[in-house]
Design an enzyme around this catalytic site. Structure first.
Site, PDB file in Angstrom:
ATOM      1  N   CYS A 107      -2.299  -1.232   2.578  1.00 33.64           N
ATOM      2  CA  CYS A 107      -1.763  -1.985   1.433  1.00 33.64           C
ATOM      3  C   CYS A 107      -0.242  -2.162   1.449  1.00 33.64           C
ATOM      4  O   CYS A 107       0.248  -3.283   1.465  1.00 33.64           O
ATOM      5  CB  CYS A 107      -2.191  -1.300   0.143  1.00 33.64           C
ATOM      6  SG  CYS A 107      -3.953  -1.312  -0.049  1.00 33.64           S
ATOM      7  N   LYS A 157       1.296  -4.498   4.154  1.00 38.27           N
ATOM      8  CA  LYS A 157       0.780  -5.863   3.964  1.00 38.27           C
ATOM      9  C   LYS A 157       1.393  -6.517   2.719  1.00 38.27           C
ATOM     10  O   LYS A 157       1.883  -7.648   2.754  1.00 38.27           O
ATOM     11  CB  LYS A 157      -0.723  -5.711   3.756  1.00 38.27           C
ATOM     12  CG  LYS A 157      -1.591  -6.818   4.211  1.00 38.27           C
ATOM     13  CD  LYS A 157      -3.061  -6.375   4.331  1.00 38.27           C
ATOM     14  CE  LYS A 157      -3.709  -5.991   3.028  1.00 38.27           C
ATOM     15  NZ  LYS A 157      -4.087  -7.068   2.151  1.00 38.27           N
ATOM     16  N   GLY A 217       2.425   3.968   5.464  1.00 35.05           N
ATOM     17  CA  GLY A 217       1.463   3.199   6.269  1.00 35.05           C
ATOM     18  C   GLY A 217       0.319   2.780   5.365  1.00 35.05           C
ATOM     19  O   GLY A 217       0.503   2.660   4.155  1.00 35.05           O
TER      20      GLY A 217
HETATM   21  C1  UDX Z   1      -1.285   2.515  -2.229  1.00 34.42           C
HETATM   22  C2  UDX Z   1      -0.905   2.524  -3.700  1.00 34.42           C
HETATM   23  O1  UDX Z   1      -0.538   3.847  -4.083  1.00 34.42           O
HETATM   24  C3  UDX Z   1      -2.083   2.042  -4.558  1.00 34.42           C
HETATM   25  O2  UDX Z   1      -1.713   2.008  -5.921  1.00 34.42           O
HETATM   26  C4  UDX Z   1      -2.489   0.650  -4.090  1.00 34.42           C
HETATM   27  O3  UDX Z   1      -3.571   0.141  -4.850  1.00 34.42           O
HETATM   28  C5  UDX Z   1      -2.858   0.698  -2.619  1.00 34.42           C
HETATM   29  O4  UDX Z   1      -1.754   1.196  -1.836  1.00 34.42           O
HETATM   30  P1  UDX Z   1      -2.622   4.013  -0.550  1.00 34.42           P
HETATM   31  O5  UDX Z   1      -2.125   3.027   0.456  1.00 34.42           O
HETATM   32  O6  UDX Z   1      -4.038   4.420  -0.529  1.00 34.42           O
HETATM   33  O7  UDX Z   1      -2.308   3.441  -2.053  1.00 34.42           O
HETATM   34  O8  UDX Z   1      -1.792   5.351  -0.325  1.00 34.42           O
HETATM   35  P2  UDX Z   1      -0.580   6.105  -1.017  1.00 34.42           P
HETATM   36  O9  UDX Z   1      -1.066   7.408  -1.451  1.00 34.42           O
HETATM   37  O10 UDX Z   1       0.103   5.252  -1.983  1.00 34.42           O
HETATM   38  O11 UDX Z   1       0.418   6.326   0.262  1.00 34.42           O
HETATM   39  C6  UDX Z   1       0.847   5.192   0.984  1.00 34.42           C
HETATM   40  C7  UDX Z   1       1.771   5.669   2.091  1.00 34.42           C
HETATM   41  O12 UDX Z   1       3.006   6.128   1.539  1.00 34.42           O
HETATM   42  C8  UDX Z   1       1.226   6.805   2.940  1.00 34.42           C
HETATM   43  O13 UDX Z   1       1.508   6.564   4.300  1.00 34.42           O
HETATM   44  C9  UDX Z   1       2.010   8.019   2.454  1.00 34.42           C
HETATM   45  O14 UDX Z   1       2.205   8.969   3.500  1.00 34.42           O
HETATM   46  C10 UDX Z   1       3.335   7.394   2.072  1.00 34.42           C
HETATM   47  N1  UDX Z   1       4.063   8.139   1.048  1.00 34.42           N
HETATM   48  C11 UDX Z   1       3.533   8.231  -0.197  1.00 34.42           C
HETATM   49  C12 UDX Z   1       5.307   8.689   1.356  1.00 34.42           C
HETATM   50  O15 UDX Z   1       5.776   8.602   2.497  1.00 34.42           O
HETATM   51  N2  UDX Z   1       5.998   9.338   0.385  1.00 34.42           N
HETATM   52  C13 UDX Z   1       5.510   9.464  -0.881  1.00 34.42           C
HETATM   53  O16 UDX Z   1       6.173  10.078  -1.703  1.00 34.42           O
HETATM   54  C14 UDX Z   1       4.240   8.901  -1.186  1.00 34.42           C
END
Ligand code: UDX
Length: 441
Positions: free
Chosen positions: A265, A268, A262
Site C-alpha cells: 500500500c 503504491k 514496504g
Molecule cells: C498500511 C496502513 O497502515 C493501512 O492503514 C493501509 O490501509 C494499508 O497500508 P500495512 O501496509 O499493512 O498498512 O502496514 P503498516 O503496519 O502500516 O506498515 C507499513 C510499513 O511501514 C512496514 O514496512 C513497516 O515496517 C513500516 N513502518 C511502520 C515503519 O518503518 N515505522 C513505523 O513506525 C511503522
C-alpha cells in the site's frame, strides 16, 4: 442487508466476512474457481489473523458464500462493493483495469426495473475514478445513476496482520456517496459500528485514502531522516521519537525509525498521489522527498555494516540476513526492503545466507542467485557469518541472545535495522552492535 463483494483478495475477503459477522448476507464474487471453492469450504485463500475462524462461522451460518456467477450476485444484492486490486503503472498511477472490468460486469448484470442498488468502490484508486470512470460504465446499462442505482466510494484502512480488527473497530468510516440516497444505503451497511462516519463526495473519499497513507509514509521517512541525523550527532532516535511523540498532536505512532516502509500500500499510494500531483502541475515536494528518502533508507544498513567491518568491499564475505517480509506477522514481501538490501549485497559480491519464518515461499519468487542461500534455520544462517543485518523484527529474532550471535558468527557484527534489540543487552558482550539511529554511544 444483501451485499455483493467483487474480488476476494485481502480487502474483499476481510470486508465480506466482517459484514457477514455483523449480520449481513454476503455473496463474494471472484473469477478464479479455486478461490471460490476454497471460500465455500471456509478455507481462506489468504492468511490474516482470525480470518479462518470467522470464515468458518459465517459460511456455516449461511451468511457468506462465494460464486463465479456475477449475475446471480448482483441481482440478489442491494449494495455491491468493488474490492479488486489496483496495481501500479510504471509511472506510479494506479491501474484501474480490474475496477473497469468489475463495473462492466455489474452493468451487464443490471436489469430494467430492478430494485435500487448502490455500487461502492472500496479499492484504492486514482482520484476521480468513481465518478469519471465507474459511473459512466454503469450507465451503459441504460439505467440512470441517482435514479435507478447509486454510486459511492468507501475506502478501507486495513493493516495487514490486524485487518479484522481495523475493519471491525475503525477510527472512522468515510462514505463518498454520489447522492443522498447512496450515502444513506452505504451508511446502513455500517449500522452497529462504533465509529464516526464522515460523509463526503466520492473523489474526496478517494483522496482521503491516498492522503492518509501518504501522511503515514511521510511520517516514517521523516523519523528515518531524523535517525540519520541522530547517528551523526551520537544521539538515539528512539529517545528522540519518544520525546517528540509525547506531543498529542504528533503521537508516538509511526515514529519507529528503521530501514523504510514496504508493503502493498504505502509505496503504491504515495507514488499514485505524487504522480497525480505532477499531472495537475502542482508537483508535491513532500511526496517526492518521502519516496526518495524511502529509496535510500534500506541501503543505510549496508553502509553501517561496512563501517563496522572497517572494509569497503564485501566481496566473498558471508553475510546473514534475518527477515524478508515487509513487516512481522505476514508472509507478504511486496515492496519489502529485504529485496534491495539483498540485491545490493549480491551486487557487491557478498555470499548471502538468509531466512524468514513464513515469507520464504514468496521471497523465492523475488531473487534467484547462486550466492543467495535461503535457509529455514536461524543457526545455519548465522554460522560463520561475518556480519548480520536484522531486516524484519520477527519475535523469534528479538529472542536471539548476544551469546548466540557470538557462538555462531565468525565475526559477530549485528546491524539492527528495526531497533528490535535493546542496545544495553549488547554493551557487556563482544558483539559489535550497530543500529539505525543509534549514535556511537
Ligand atoms: C498500511 C496502513 O497502515 C493501512 O492503514 C493501509 O490501509 C494499508 O497500508 P500495512 O501496509 O499493512 O498498512 O502496514 P503498516 O503496519 O502500516 O506498515 C507499513 C510499513 O511501514 C512496514 O514496512 C513497516 O515496517 C513500516 N513502518 C511502520 C515503519 O518503518 N515505522 C513505523 O513506525 C511503522
Amino acid at each position: 442487508m444483501k451485499i455483493a463483494i467483487i474480488g476476494t483478495g485481502y480487502v474483499g475477503l476481510v470486508t465480506g466476512t466482517c459484514f457477514a459477522k455483523k449480520g449481513h448476507d454476503v455473496i463474494c464474487v471472484d473469477v478464479i474457481q479455486e478461490k471460490v471453492d476454497m471460500i465455500n469450504q471456509a478455507i481462506p485463500p489468504i492468511y490474516e489473523e482470525g480470518l479462518e475462524e470467522l470464515l468458518k462461522q459465517t459460511v456455516k451460518e449461511g451468511r457468506l458464500k462465494a460464486t463465479l456467477d456475477f449475475k446471480e450476485a448482483i441481482q440478489k444484492s442491494e449494495i455491491i462493493f468493488i474490492c479488486v486490486g489496483t496495481p501500479s503503472f510504471s509511472n506510479g498511477l494506479l491501474d484501474d483495469k480490474y475496477v473497469r472490468s468489475a463495473a462492466t460486469s455489474i452493468a451487464q448484470a443490471f436489469q430494467e426495473g430492478q430494485e435500487y442498488k448502490v455500487v461502492v468502490v472500496k479499492s484504492t484508486c486514482n482520484p476521480g475514478t468513481t465518478t469519471d470512470i465507474v459511473k459512466p460504465i454503469l450507465e451503459k446499462s441504460k439505467l440512470t445513476s441517482g435514479k435507478d442505482f447509486g454510486v459511492g466510494m468507501n475506502p478501507e484502512f486495513l493493516r495487514e496482520g490486524v485487518a479484522l480488527k481495523d475493519f471491525l473497530a475503525p477510527d472512522r468510516i468515510v462514505i463518498g456517496g454520489n447522492d443522498e440516497r447512496s450515502q444513506q444505503l452505504i451508511a446502513k451497511t455500517y449500522e452497529g459500528f462504533e465509529a464516526p462516519i464522515l460523509q463526503v463526495d466520492p473523489t474526496t473519499a478517494e483522496i482521503i485514502k491516498l492522503a492518509s497513507n501518504s501522511f503515514l509514509a511521510m511520517k516514517i521517512s521523516f523519523i528515518n531522516e531524523i535517525a540519520n541525523i541522530a547517528e551523526k550527532i551520537g544521539s538515539d532516535v528512539s529517545s528522540i521519537a519518544q520525546g517528540v511523540g509525547m506531543d498529542e498532536r504528533i503521537s508516538n505512532k509511526f515514529l519507529r525509525a528503521g530501514l523504510g516502509y514496504g508493503g502493498s500500500c504505502f509505496p503504491k499510494d504515495v507514488s499514485a498521489l505524487y504522480q497525480k500531483s505532477k499531472e495537475l502541475n502542482v508537483p508535491s515536494k513532500l511526496l517526492e522527498a518521502t519516496i526518495e528518502a524511502n529509496k535510500i533508507q534500506p541501503l543505510r544498513a549496508i553502509k553501517l555494516l561496512k563501517e563496522t567491518l572497517e572494509e569497503e568491499s564485501l566481496k566473498d564475505k558471508r553475510i546473514a540476513i534475518l527477515g524478508f517480509a515487509f513487516k512481522p506477522d505476514t508472509d507478504d514481501v511486496r515492496d519489502a526492503v529485504s529485496v534491495p538490501i539483498i540485491e545490493k549485497l549480491l551486487a557487491e559480491g557478498a555470499i548471502v545466507y538468509a531466512t524468514d519464518p513464513v515469507a520464504m515461499k514468496n521471497f523465492k519468487k523475488e531473487i534467484e542467485n547462486e550466492n543467495l542461500h535461503l535457509l529455514s534455520s536461524i543457526e545455519d544462517v548465522l554460522i560463520s557469518a561475518e556480519g548480520c543485518i536484522l531486516v524484519t523484527e520477527w519475535k523469534e529474532y528479538k529472542d536471539i541472545s548476544p551469546a548466540k550471535f557470538l557462538e555462531l558468527m565468525k565475526n559477530p557484527i549485528l546491524i539492527d535495522g528495526r531497533r528490535a534489540y535493546e542496545h544495553d543487552r549488547f554493551i557487556e558482550s563482544d558483539v559489535k552492535y550497530k543500529a539505525i539511529g543509534l549514535g556511537n554511544k
